[in-house]
Design an enzyme around this catalytic site. Sequence first.
Site, PDB file in Angstrom:
ATOM      1  N   LYS A 281      90.957  -6.864  57.996  1.00  0.00           N
ATOM      2  CA  LYS A 281      91.252  -5.830  57.006  1.00  0.00           C
ATOM      3  C   LYS A 281      92.745  -5.678  56.700  1.00  0.00           C
ATOM      4  O   LYS A 281      93.122  -5.192  55.636  1.00  0.00           O
ATOM      5  CB  LYS A 281      90.686  -4.494  57.461  1.00  0.00           C
ATOM      6  CG  LYS A 281      89.171  -4.371  57.345  1.00  0.00           C
ATOM      7  CD  LYS A 281      88.732  -4.219  55.905  1.00  0.00           C
ATOM      8  CE  LYS A 281      87.267  -3.814  55.804  1.00  0.00           C
ATOM      9  NZ  LYS A 281      86.869  -3.555  54.405  1.00  0.00           N
TER      10      LYS A 281
ATOM     11  N   SER B  55      84.708 -11.042  62.271  1.00  0.00           N
ATOM     12  CA  SER B  55      85.525 -10.171  61.420  1.00  0.00           C
ATOM     13  C   SER B  55      86.308  -9.100  62.163  1.00  0.00           C
ATOM     14  O   SER B  55      87.299  -8.590  61.641  1.00  0.00           O
ATOM     15  CB  SER B  55      84.651  -9.507  60.361  1.00  0.00           C
ATOM     16  OG  SER B  55      83.626  -8.743  60.967  1.00  0.00           O
TER      17      SER B  55
END
Length: 420
Positions: A57, A313
């Site tokens: 992110k 992720s």
Amino acid sequence: MKSNAYFPKLEAIRMAAGNLKKEIHKTPLQYHTNLSTALKARVSLKREDLQPVRSYKIRGAYNKMISLTAEELQKGIVCASAGNHAQGVALACKKMKAKGTIFMPLTTPKQKLEQVKMFGEEYITIILSGDIFDEAKEAAMAFCREHDAVFIHPFDDPVIIEGQATVALEILEQSKEPIDYVFVPIGGGGLAAGISAIFQMLSPETRVVGVEPEGAASMLKAVESGKPVRLNTISHFIDGAAVQQVGNYTFGICKNTLHDIITVPEGLVCETILSLYNKDAIVVEPAGALSVAALKSYDTEELAGKNIVCIVSGSNNDITRMEEIKEKALLYKQLKHYFLVKFPQRPGALRHFVMDVLGPDDDITYFEYTKKNSKEKGMAIVGIVVKQYQDFESLLFKMKQQGFYVNYLNDKPLLMNLLI
């Protein structure tokens, strides 16, 4: 509604990669021996869990922040996030000395809250609002309107998508062989949109498979409906991918670039988390395990002999959730079973149950019983772990034969949640 005709330009993504070069890690593309052996393929993990904020992110968040003018930064930064986007924005705020207000759901794990505070320090303020991301986002948007602040969207923004797409540039640079499959997790779709766009441009023969939680399959629903739709209810357990409605930009890209979208159950995700930790010492959060979990539910014959990449992720997992993760994994593998059991209220009844009903490898892990006066038999809730799922039938047969059985709770989730 925003237009969804946008498609990332390669030059913009390469510019994002240049902007991020000094701010992020070029994470490894790591060959995974156990998965490769099991699938008879070459499986590599793109370790975005090794970023400074322990998720990809930071790429989109920082890319968006550096695109803002000094006047926009001065107005103040606002974002909504279930955790990882918030950490990326918080770190960017500190690096750029910009004040940020971060809205997070009330259900956000404590570990993620503490990480956001650590990365943002005095530059950020956290406001908890709503039970899910979408409710926190509504509160954040209202705050922006009231204070004329700048909202940093977690996924549905071209500049965010271009930042996330830099993951794919690295993968193609790092892989020595053509890539047959990429498995990418989907929440709002920013990462999937960016990665699938790059592969369509630079490696169109690669099949990009999006992976969603079974209880929050908002992209799959959007593709089936031909437009983003809001799911009435979603499961919050895989919090990093629990989004009720995907973005217009992300949907506009993913509907044309993803070759497949699959869903995986929470129990399989939990089993994957434990396997990665126990066998490889890799700590992942539920959303971070989605792509690896997908390998176990995909067509293994189709994957055999292929060069496969799974995007890991994020790794912002709260250690206090591990008991719940273990429980869900055992239930999914059909190794843990809960029963309502009736016990004769006499000495030796429990010993009789243990000796004559349980198998040699069965283990009682939960037992709740209160002796009642003037009753011949008392009710107990019993949780039993079997060594292999085939042992369940024998256990159930003996429980009924010996007169202990009342009810099986695993297939009655509402009742089980009430009692346990």
